[in-house]
Write a protein that holds these residues in place. Structure first.
Motif, short mmCIF file in Angstrom:
data_model
loop_
_atom_site.label_atom_id
_atom_site.label_comp_id
_atom_site.label_asym_id
_atom_site.label_seq_id
_atom_site.Cartn_x
_atom_site.Cartn_y
_atom_site.Cartn_z
N PHE A 1002 4.26 -16.69 11.56
CA PHE A 1002 4.72 -15.78 10.67
C PHE A 1002 5.02 -15.87 9.27
O PHE A 1002 5.41 -17.03 9.01
CB PHE A 1002 5.71 -14.63 11.21
CG PHE A 1002 5.57 -13.98 12.67
CD1 PHE A 1002 4.63 -13.10 12.64
CD2 PHE A 1002 6.18 -14.28 13.61
CE1 PHE A 1002 4.44 -12.26 13.62
CE2 PHE A 1002 5.88 -13.69 14.95
CZ PHE A 1002 5.22 -12.56 14.65
N LEU A 1003 4.58 -14.93 8.25
CA LEU A 1003 4.87 -15.34 6.96
C LEU A 1003 6.29 -15.49 6.46
O LEU A 1003 6.71 -16.35 5.83
CB LEU A 1003 4.15 -14.24 6.12
CG LEU A 1003 4.14 -14.59 4.72
CD1 LEU A 1003 3.69 -15.67 3.93
CD2 LEU A 1003 3.57 -13.20 3.86
N GLN A 1004 7.07 -14.48 7.25
CA GLN A 1004 8.63 -14.43 6.66
C GLN A 1004 9.39 -14.44 8.16
O GLN A 1004 8.74 -13.72 9.21
CB GLN A 1004 8.89 -13.27 5.93
CG GLN A 1004 8.35 -13.50 4.44
CD GLN A 1004 8.46 -12.36 3.51
OE1 GLN A 1004 9.23 -11.43 3.79
NE2 GLN A 1004 7.88 -12.06 2.63
N PRO A 1005 10.72 -14.38 8.18
CA PRO A 1005 11.43 -14.50 9.40
C PRO A 1005 11.95 -12.80 9.61
O PRO A 1005 12.64 -12.53 10.49
CB PRO A 1005 12.44 -15.30 9.15
CG PRO A 1005 12.75 -15.48 7.82
CD PRO A 1005 11.33 -15.31 7.29
N ALA A 1006 11.34 -12.11 8.81
CA ALA A 1006 12.17 -10.85 8.75
C ALA A 1006 11.38 -9.77 7.88
O ALA A 1006 10.90 -10.03 6.90
CB ALA A 1006 13.73 -10.51 8.46
N TYR A 1007 11.27 -8.63 8.17
CA TYR A 1007 10.50 -7.49 7.47
C TYR A 1007 11.10 -6.20 7.61
O TYR A 1007 12.06 -6.08 8.57
CB TYR A 1007 9.08 -7.34 8.04
CG TYR A 1007 8.25 -8.45 7.85
CD1 TYR A 1007 7.32 -8.54 6.56
CD2 TYR A 1007 8.11 -9.54 8.53
CE1 TYR A 1007 6.60 -9.52 6.17
CE2 TYR A 1007 7.21 -10.63 8.31
CZ TYR A 1007 6.45 -10.51 7.08
OH TYR A 1007 5.56 -11.38 6.87
N SER A 1008 11.04 -5.29 6.76
CA SER A 1008 11.60 -3.93 6.95
C SER A 1008 10.72 -2.86 6.58
O SER A 1008 9.78 -3.18 5.46
CB SER A 1008 12.72 -3.81 5.91
OG SER A 1008 13.29 -2.58 5.76
N HIS A 1009 10.56 -2.01 7.17
CA HIS A 1009 9.67 -0.82 7.21
C HIS A 1009 10.39 0.64 7.24
O HIS A 1009 11.05 0.79 8.25
CB HIS A 1009 8.45 -1.02 8.33
CG HIS A 1009 7.32 -1.96 7.81
ND1 HIS A 1009 6.43 -1.83 7.17
CD2 HIS A 1009 7.28 -3.12 8.29
CE1 HIS A 1009 5.65 -2.90 7.10
NE2 HIS A 1009 6.48 -3.78 7.69
N SER A 1010 9.75 1.65 6.80
CA SER A 1010 10.23 3.09 6.91
C SER A 1010 9.54 3.60 8.04
O SER A 1010 8.31 3.22 8.20
CB SER A 1010 9.90 3.78 5.48
OG SER A 1010 10.22 5.22 5.86
N ARG A 1011 10.02 4.57 8.57
CA ARG A 1011 9.41 5.25 9.81
C ARG A 1011 8.26 6.16 9.08
O ARG A 1011 7.26 6.30 9.74
CB ARG A 1011 10.45 6.21 10.26
CG ARG A 1011 11.29 5.71 11.11
CD ARG A 1011 12.14 6.55 12.09
NE ARG A 1011 13.23 5.94 12.82
CZ ARG A 1011 13.22 5.49 14.09
NH1 ARG A 1011 12.22 5.45 14.61
NH2 ARG A 1011 14.32 4.75 14.44
N PHE A 1012 8.27 6.53 7.91
CA PHE A 1012 7.23 7.12 7.14
C PHE A 1012 6.04 6.35 7.05
O PHE A 1012 5.04 6.53 6.90
CB PHE A 1012 7.76 7.55 5.91
CG PHE A 1012 8.83 8.80 5.98
CD1 PHE A 1012 8.76 9.57 6.98
CD2 PHE A 1012 9.79 8.87 4.81
CE1 PHE A 1012 9.91 10.63 7.11
CE2 PHE A 1012 10.54 9.65 5.02
CZ PHE A 1012 10.84 10.59 6.02
N ASP A 1013 6.17 5.02 7.10
CA ASP A 1013 4.99 4.15 7.20
C ASP A 1013 4.04 4.23 8.25
O ASP A 1013 2.89 4.04 8.30
CB ASP A 1013 5.23 2.72 6.94
CG ASP A 1013 5.99 2.17 5.71
OD1 ASP A 1013 5.92 2.94 5.03
OD2 ASP A 1013 6.89 1.30 5.69
N LYS A 1014 4.43 4.74 9.38
CA LYS A 1014 3.90 4.91 10.86
C LYS A 1014 3.53 3.69 11.32
O LYS A 1014 3.17 3.86 12.53
CB LYS A 1014 2.85 5.83 10.42
CG LYS A 1014 3.38 7.34 10.19
CD LYS A 1014 2.20 8.35 9.87
CE LYS A 1014 2.77 9.85 9.77
NZ LYS A 1014 1.48 10.78 9.72
N VAL A 1015 3.45 2.78 10.78
CA VAL A 1015 2.73 1.23 10.98
C VAL A 1015 3.01 0.26 10.34
O VAL A 1015 3.26 0.20 9.35
CB VAL A 1015 1.04 1.21 11.21
CG1 VAL A 1015 0.77 0.02 11.74
CG2 VAL A 1015 0.42 2.15 11.81
N ALA A 1016 3.84 -0.54 11.14
CA ALA A 1016 4.55 -1.81 10.60
C ALA A 1016 3.26 -2.93 10.76
O ALA A 1016 2.87 -3.32 11.64
CB ALA A 1016 5.62 -2.28 11.23
#
Length: 1741
Positions: A1002-1016
């Protein structure tokens, strides 16, 4: 602010308590794992596509969620006819049963139909039959390059042998032949005309592929045509066989493949292969991709070889599978490795080693065909993109390649599973093209022409009710369309009947409940005359037309809301089916009231709310109103036993007063089991007889109790009591006899061992004979190898064993090459007599320290008698499982450093003391030890009595330089104690070191996404090492976020094609639904994504998993999110909560982007504070922003920062968010600290430098450049460069410089961001004073030969020992290990790797009588540091008398610690035998002379201890023979040390030691006070690495003039100020500031300043570049303190400075400073005398 934080914990506890109650009540139950409700589907079609179990309700009056599970819709009142539900369907269209009498392959069924919903899976059984004998088509495809000429000659003579082979396989066969070479184009083929006509003598013209003989059953025709063939040829080594294989597969008719036969393709070659892109690359991109079509002309020649590229490996795998062709690769040893990897890509294939002349091809085919007959692969072709297939069998096992092991002649049973995927590439399958959602799948076993055809599709139809939409329906107030029972409002309208719009006038009266004054009971807003109830954290909390009901205020049962069997709606529980009551506490069925006879409550009560209400209840009444004695049966028996004895037999305690007993006694012959479930049994004390009885009725009512008593008692016989004493006597006698026998056997055990009968049958040996280990899966450098004992287990046996490393190499033991004086670390393991405790594992415990000291003292005392042995190190303790009865005893592991020649003596001493069970006062257990050297190990294990298995702990000698596959051999040598014989004597251990073709991470060990993104969207990177195909599996995993509630579980494979480096994993995120009120702010929603199962040589890289955080914002960019028709609004109190989901990531080395989601409400802005991690929060920077993000700039590179944010509105600030950590990116380092030169001679110097003041990351390497310059400092000739890859070794020794020539030296540092600027200095060694060679306590300083090459790829290292010449030899004992010197690079291993000796010999002759020996020897070993500083290596002096030894030819020093030194030398030349040595040393400035006499001529090194650190010593070494003493070799040496020898930081002997000094202070800030003074201030170092004692400030003129001033400022403050007087205006000054701790001074912070004006108002600052200097020690102190502003003159310095506290430090050692064109050396002795020396040269930069 502080008060708010203090109030937070009670508030949080209360919320957590409420949260636990809510979750316990089942408030969240309804939506758990219910994807239908969570989807918030707005239409029928959208609902049906969410999940295979989702249904839609079209009832107009239905008020619940219309998209739900079918059973839920029925429960909530939706009629059966109003539910839209779709099921997948599957049917068999054609199925003829298998006829085993037909000798052909068959499959059943033949045709199927499937229609699946997204996510649905169906399976069915499939039968496959392969007869014992089937038709065979054998096509031989042969390499016709010139090197295969002898193979062709042999094949021509094998026609009859091939015919016999095929006839033995089957009576129905055909055979064909084809030939290939390569593309007829450059550079594959020589394109000269004469070579195109005849590339070799008697050879055909070159070609790509020709079908020579079509498949035929006429073997004579085959042989005749084959004899006509001639060889051909090409240029490059790889051949174009892939073109030939593809044409053989796709040209079905021209080759002659038959439909119902087994197709075998024999590919014979001795070369590698070209594959896809070879043609494109080599021919500059002029070839198109292979079209996979047949291009053979009428003569069978491939005509598109120059028009299209070679095919790829996946293309061949696919096409051969589709055409039922099984490849057999017959290749020579030369190319076997290529095809061994290739054949693994095919589900069924074979490979065999072909002899150089192909004489064994028939035998190879026979072996391959037998293997193929037992395998079968089932494949699915033409599978739509939206589907996935899988094949399993309960009968047959799968091979590694995925095929099945089968038995021919029987019907095989297989299971076929077809699954419709939900998402493909992040999008729903129903959004794919129709051709990707449906198709005809061909399920076909390999080698079978018949296949099963499955017409499969994914159900993606639109609901029928949506096709009957009523446009502008009156049901929707003419403002919407009516479909599927609900209104779909036109834009601008909303509400259930589309009767409300934003322009509608508010009508609050309709929202006020009678008796209330506030609309919607104060729990909602009135919109269009209807109440829209408030939601808390996006969760529905209130309901009802006026929001008058609280969904948490329904009856509870046992603390559960509605008993967890219903839901709270409008103030009442709506129970699930099967439950009733106000709180859903009562089941509707009577199942819990049924008694043991099947009745209801035993007809003695009634069933209410699932429980029996008994008419008469007592202690013995069960829950079904039955009498149950088990509730107190024993007590009842005991209470009436006396009355039973009295009334039945007139005995017992109550026999005199039986009238008190009122039992109804019935005497019976026998108690029947069916009459009573329980018995009472007691022994009558009067006659020792046992009696039995039982009772009926309720025991609490005695008249109702009937007791049935068995008439006959059970009495023991009375005539055999006399046998008891006799039995006791016989038992004692037998025990005495057994004791005597055992004693006799024990005494005569030694005699019995000599008898053949006693030794027979007991053996010891290894359990297995071979172990295969993979290096990547190994967790230890040892292997516990089981050894077992069979036969009689009485007695004790000990077994000696040994292990050899690298037995796969010829001559793996080469003691003649190894120097017997090389120091080798010997691992030693012993079993102590004391039990093991966990405290022994903890190194800091008192118990561990005491035992370690006891072990080392006793063992050192034993081994000190062996010449050359050092003291023990690295002593540790552990347990050894599976080691017999003493496995709970302590095992001690330690390391003994000794010469290689001492190994036999060490083993002998260990065996001796183990047999005596003691090393001096240290008690050890017998029968166990291990002695490990660098290439082998010896040991012993013990079998105690009754022990059958013990583990032998063998070392594996894991090294970086190991071969990709190495082998070790363990051997059981003998049984020194015991009568056992050795059974399995040897065990081989093979260790395979895999070489990864690519790294996937993986590029990073952690990510953050909003539910409005619908897709992580999560990126996955591949680092290509060996280009090719790579594959990895990804899979999501729940953490605090849950599958089906927060996101959709996703799993799949990422396939990287050659050249691809990036892929993306897409994970659908779900919208929020009825979630608990408190969960949002107290629990972070996270799930993990894992990378698993890498294939095709790939390995998982740095980040095998990543964590995805889901943000649950209520307001994004001040726009409220809508959930249905409920609007998220601000809390009535108006206070803002903390911003949501704060996240930070570095943009560059000096910038961080900090972002967050706005809290509920309308914030006016945000306040962001940030500070360096570790600094107090009070020093934070504060900024005000209006948007929900901020860019933090002007930061330090590679620095950890902490940050928080809060929102504010008109009512004030809200609480701050959680602290977020972020590190800035790396920036190139600053230039290294000043260069220091330790001049050894006019041609040898030691160059050292300090770490950059601003590393701006992790320093990974240094580059040293140097070259000649002229008088104008202009380079002459090329600059030589040396890469120092170990950043801890900031020192090199440069030899063979040109005498009296100036050199320019440059050093620069590298980190992850790249190379930084260079530090430069120019010096002429001939003009500098010689100084004693200085050795800091840093191991293995690189040595550079200035007369070497122009470039240096590597460098040699110091060694622990020197080479020793054999007695009487005229030449040193040196070997030329030329294989290590490839392209000028020297391969070596670092200390501690237990590597062997590396020797380098230069290409020059050895002159016996020359004054300077050109030949140089450097040996790589395992010590810390050695170096001979001398440049004059004397040969034999002819003036010496014959037989007198020469001067020792090398003198080598190795620092073992701050006060100890190892001195080594090389044996001098002498005509007679050397008898010993003399070593004397004393301080350079005088003092006592110490002498050491060494009588052992084989000992050419000595360890000298108790030296003074930072002092120079003179050493002299001379040798003695019977003729007398020879001349001395003299050397000067200094051990640099920054730590007091008495300090606890003192390093252990032989261990590497580096100082941990503070980092550079903060940037220097100058403030001009007047024309001749300024104020200097700086900040505390970011990394103090201890308590700051003070700062050293140096001030000097930039361009020379005057003397440097040194000021010491005591104290440790966040910011320090210093006033500097007596400056000159318009003169640039350089200031340097260093911090000091107990471990010394850290790097300098530099700044340049000029006071330009007379008023002190302005000044010029040149720079702020940071530098670093070497650390020196100043033990003698001179201090001047002032408390007011005035000048103070120090007795040793002419300049005074104004300061709060001033201390000037100096030392007896030499301190150097650089001034342009001037060398300044100041030495302050302890007596206070000051000397000055001036020279016009560069010395130190």
């Amino acid at each position: 602010m502080r008060r708010k934080r203090m109030d937070a914990p009670p508030r949080m506890c209360a919320r957590l308590l409420l949260l636990s109650l809510l979750c316990a009540t089942g408030f969240c139950q309804r939506s758990k794992s219910n994807r239908c409700v969570l989807s918030r589907a707005k239409s029928c079609t959208e609902c049906i596509r969410v999940d295979k179990d989702c249904s839609f309700c079209t009832d107009e009056s239905f008020e619940e969620s219309r998209c739900d599970l079918r059973e839920n819709l029925l429960r909530y009142g939706c009629g059966e006819a109003s539910i839209v539900y779709r099921r997948g369907e599957m049917r068999t269209e054609q199925n003829f049963s298998i006829n085993t009498s037909l000798q052909r392959t068959q499959v059943s069924p033949q045709s199927m139909f499937m229609r699946l919903r997204a996510g649905e899976e169906m399976s069915f059984n499939m039968d496959v039959f392969q007869p014992l004998e089937s038709p065979v088509d054998l096509y031989i495809l042969m390499d016709f390059s010139y090197s295969m000429s002898d193979d062709l000659d042999n094949l021509k003579s094998m026609g009859e042998n091939l015919a016999e082979f095929l006839q033995a396989l089957t009576s129905n066969y055909t055979i064909g032949f084809g030939k290939f070479v390569d593309k007829v184009s450059s550079p594959q083929t020589d394109m000269r005309p004469e070579k195109l006509r005849e590339p070799w003598n008697n050879a055909d013209s070159p070609f790509s592929f020709k079908n020579v003989i079509r498949l035929t059953s006429n073997i004579n025709h085959f042989s005749q045509e084959l004899r006509k063939e001639r060889i051909s040829g090409n240029l490059d080594a790889p051949e174009g066989g892939f073109d030939a294989i593809l044409q053989t597969a796709v040209c079905k008719d021209k080759i002659g493949w038959r439909k119902d036969s087994t197709h075998l393709l024999v590919f014979s070659t001795e070369s590698a292969f070209h594959y896809e892109a070879d043609g494109t690359n080599v021919l500059a991109g002029i070839l198109a991709r292979n079209d996979e079509q047949c291009h053979l002309d009428t003569s069978g020649t491939y005509v598109y070889d120059t028009k299209q590229d070679y095919p790829s490996v996946p293309t061949l795998v696919r096409l051969l599978g589709q055409h039922n062709i099984i490849p057999i690769f017959a290749v020579t040893n030369h190319s076997y490795s290529y095809y061994e990897k290739l054949h693994k890509y095919f589900p069924i294939s074979e490979i065999g080693v072909l002899q150089e002349d192909s004489s064994n091809i028939v035998e190879l085919l026979r072996t391959a065909f037998e293997r193929i007959r037992s395998k079968m692969d089932i494949r699915a072709d033409f599978v739509p993109k939206a589907m996935k297939t899988e094949f399993t069998s309960l009968v047959y096992e799968k091979t590694e390649s995925g095929s099945f092991h089968i038995n021919r002649g029987e019907v095989g049973k297989y299971n076929v599973r077809v699954k419709a995927l939900e998402y493909v590439g992040g999008q729903h399958v129903c959004s794919l093209q129709k051709t990707e959602r449906e198709g005809v799948i061909h399920v076909k076993p390999t080698s079978l022409s018949d296949s099963l055809k499955i017409r499969a599709s994914v159900y993606c139809d639109v609901c029928s009710c949506e096709q009957q939409k009523e446009f502008s329906s009156p049901k929707c107030s003419f403002h919407g369309d009516f479909a599927c029972g609900q209104c779909i409002c036109h834009p601008g309208w909303r509400g259930d009947t589309c009767d409300c719009s934003p322009a509608s006038s508010p009508n609050n009266e309709a929202c006020i409940r009678p008796g209330d004054t506030e609309p919607c009971s104060g729990r909602g807003e009135c919109l269009c005359g209807k109440c829209q109830c408030y939601s808390e954290d996006l969760r529905q909390r209130f309901d009802g037309p006026f929001c008058q009901y609280d969904v948490l205020q329904c009856p509870r049962t046992s603390g559960f809301l509605c008993n967890d069997r219903g839901r709270c709606s409008k103030g009442a529980c709506v129970c699930e089916s099967g439950w009733e009551g106000p709180g859903c506490e009562c089941p509707t069925s009577n199942d819990t009231c049924i008694d043991s006879r099947g009745g209801i409550c035993n007809n003695h009560g009634r069933c209410e709310c699932g429980r029996c209400i008994c008419d008469k209840a007592s202690l013995y009444t069960s829950s079904t109103c039955e009498i149950s004695y088990s509730l107190g049966f024993q007590a009842v028996c005991e209470s009436i036993r006396d009355c039973v004895r009295c009334q039945a037999w007139g005995t017992g305690n109550k026999k005199a007063n039986c009238s008190m007993c009122h039992l109804q006694i019935q005497m019976v012959e026998e108690l029947k089991k069916e009459e009573a479930s329980e018995y009472c049994s007691f022994q009558d004390e009067d006659d020792d007889c046992t009696y039995h009885y039982t009772l009926e009725g309720d025991p609490t009512v005695l008249p109702n109790t009937t007791v049935r008593v068995q008439k006959k008692k059970e009495c023991p016989p009375g005539s055999f009591l006399w046998l008891i004493p006799l039995l006791i006597f016989l038992i004692l006698l037998l025990g005495l006899l057994l004791l005597l026998c055992w004693k006799f056997c024990a005494c005569c055990k030694a005699c019995l061992a000599l008898l053949p009968c006693c030794a027979r049958g007991r053996t010891v040996g290894f359990k297995e004979d071979h172990y295969m280990l993979r290096h990547s899966l190994m967790s230890s450098d040892h292997l516990d190898t089981p050894m077992v004992r069979s036969g009689s287990l009485k007695g004790r046996d000990t077994v000696r064993w040994k292990i050899n490393n690298n037995v796969h190499k010829q001559g793996f033991t080469s003691p003649a090459v190894a120097n017997p004086k090389d120091l080798v670390p010997y691992g030693l393991s012993l079993r102590l007599t004391r039990l093991f405790t966990q405290n022994l594992v903890k190194l800091d415990t008192r118990e561990c320290e005491q035992l370690r000291k006891e072990v080392e003292e006793n063992l050192n005392e034993v081994f000190k008698h062996i010449p050359g042995c050092h003291k023990l190190q690295q002593t540790k303790f552990r347990l050894q499982p599976n080691s017999g009865k003493r496995q709970d005893h302590t095992i001690v592991d330690t390391v003994l450093t000794a010469p290689r020649s001492a190994k036999p003596e060490i083993i002998k001493v260990v065996e001796k003391h183990v047999s005596h069970e003691a090393f001096n006062d240290l008690k050890v257990s017998p029968g166990y030890y291990t002695v490990t050297s660098d290439q082998d190990a010896h040991g012993m294990v013990e079998f105690q009595e009754a022990v059958e298995l013990v583990d032998v702990r063998v070392p594996l000698f894991i090294r970086e330089e190991d071969d990709d596959e190495k082998q070790l051999q363990v051997e059981a040598i003998d049984v020194p104690t015991g009568i056992a014989e050795i059974g399995r004597r040897l065990v081989n251990i093979t260790i395979i070191k895999e070489q990864a073709s690519s790294l996937i991470t993986f590029l990073q060990p952690a990510y953050s996404h909003s539910r409005f993104d619908k897709v992580a969207k999560i990126p996955v990177l591949r680092e290509i090492i060996d280009n090719g195909k790579s594959q990895v599996t990804y899979r999501t995993r729940d953490l605090t976020a849950k599958n089906g509630r927060d996101y959709v579980f996703t799993e799949g494979d990422l396939v990287f094609q050659p050249g691809e480096t990036r892929k993306e994993v897409q994970i659908p995120l779900l919208e929020l639904t009825e979630i608990d009120t408190l969960l949002h702010n107290s629990q972070l929603k996270q799930f993990a994504v894992d990378l698993l199962h890498p294939k095709y040589g790939a390995k998982i890289g740095r980040y095998p998993q990543t964590t995805v955080t889901i943000a649950d914002p209520e307001v994004v960019d001040s726009v409220p999110s809508m959930t249905g028709l409920s609007q998220v609004s601000q809390s009535p109190k108006g206070r803002l909560s903390a911003p949501l989901n704060p996240n930070a990531h570095a943009l560059s080395a000096r910038e961080i982007r900090f972002s967050w989601f706005p809290p509920p409400g309308k914030p006016l802005g945000y306040k962001v504070k940030y500070w360096i991690q570790g600094d107090p929060e009070s020093e934070a920077h504060l900024i005000d922003v209006k948007a929900p993000s901020a860019e933090l700039s002007n930061l330090y590179p590679f620095c950890d920062y902490e940050m928080q944010v809060c929102a504010y509105n008109a009512l004030g600030e809200g609480p701050y968010s959680d602290i977020i950590h972020c590190r800035t990116l790396e920036d190139v380092p600053s230039e290294p600290g000043r260069l220091a030169f330790n001049v050894v001679s006019s041609t040898v110097t030691q160059l050292s430098w300090a770490e950059p003041a601003e590393t701006n990351g992790e320093i990974t390497a240094y580059e040293v450049s140097y070259g000649l310059v002229n008088e104008d400092n202009v380079p002459i000739g090329p600059m030589k460069k040396v890469l120092v890859e170990d950043p801890k070794k900031r020192m090199v020794l440069i030899e063979n410089l040109r005498e009296s020539q100036p050199y320019r030296y440059m050093v620069k540092a590298r980190n992850g961001a790249g190379w930084g600027p260079e530090r430069e200095a120019t010096i002429n060694l001939a003009t500098q004073p010689k100084r004693p060679m200085s050795i800091p306590i840093i191991p293995d300083v690189p040595i550079i030969d200035a007369e070497g090459g122009e470039d240096y790829d590597s460098y040699l290292m110091y060694s622990t020992d020197v080479l020793r010449s054999p007695a009487g030899s005229k030449r040193p004992s040196v070997s030329d290990d030329s294989e290590h010197l490839l392209n000028g690079r020297v391969d070596f291993s670092f200390p501690g790797s237990a590597s062997g000796t590396l020797t380098r010999t230069t290409n020059s002759s050895y002159h016996q009588l020359s004054s300077h020996v050109q030949q140089e020897h450097r040996v790589m070993g395992s010590s810390s540091l050695t170096r001979d500083y001398s440049t004059m290596l004397m040969g034999h002096d002819s003036r010496l008398p014959l037989g007198i030894p020469d001067t020792p030819t090398r003198l080598v020093f190795s620092a073992l610690g701050p006060t100890s030194l190892k001195v080594s030398w090389q044996e001098p030349h002498c005509e007679k035998e050397v008898q010993g040595y003399s070593v004397q040393y004393q301080l350079l400035n005088g003092g006592e002379v110490h002498r050491l006499t060494i009588p052992n001529p084989s000992q050419n090194s000595v360890v000298v201890e108790d030296l003074l650190p930072n002092h120079s010593y003179v050493f002299k070494v001379k040798a003695q023979s019977e003729e007398g003493w020879g001349p001395e070799r003299e050397g000067l040496i200094t051990i640099e040390c920054q730590v007091d020898p008495r300090s606890p930081l003192r390093p252990l002997p032989g261990s590497p030691f580096t100082l941990s000094t503070p980092s550079a202070p903060g940037p220097l800030v100058f403030t001009a006070l007047n024309p001749d003074s300024l104020q200097l201030s700086w900040e505390r170092p970011r990394k103090p690495n201890g308590s700051i004692l003070g700062y050293m400030v140096t001030c000097e003129m930039l361009h020379g003039g005057g003397e440097p001033r040194n000021i010491y400022v005591e104290g440790d403050n966040p910011e320090t100020n210093l006033t500097v007087p007596h400056l000159s205006e318009n003169v640039p000054y350089k200031f340097k500031v260093q911090a000091k701790t107990t471990q010394g001074f850290g790097p300098e912070r530099e700044g340049i300043i000029t006071i330009e004006s007379q008023d002190g108002g302005t000044f010029s600052q040149f720079g702020g570049q940071q530098y670093m200097r070497e650390v020196y020690n100043f033990p003698t102190e001179y201090t001047t303190k002032t408390s007011i502003s005035h000048s103070s003159l120090d007795p040793h310095f002419t300049d005074g400075m104004l300061m709060t506290s001033q201390r000037v430090e100096s030392a007896s050692s030499t301190l150097t400073k650089q001034v342009t064109k001037e060398f300044v050396s100041r030495t302050v002795m302890s007596s206070g005398t000051l000397t000055k020396q001036m020279e016009r040269q560069f010395y130190e930069a």
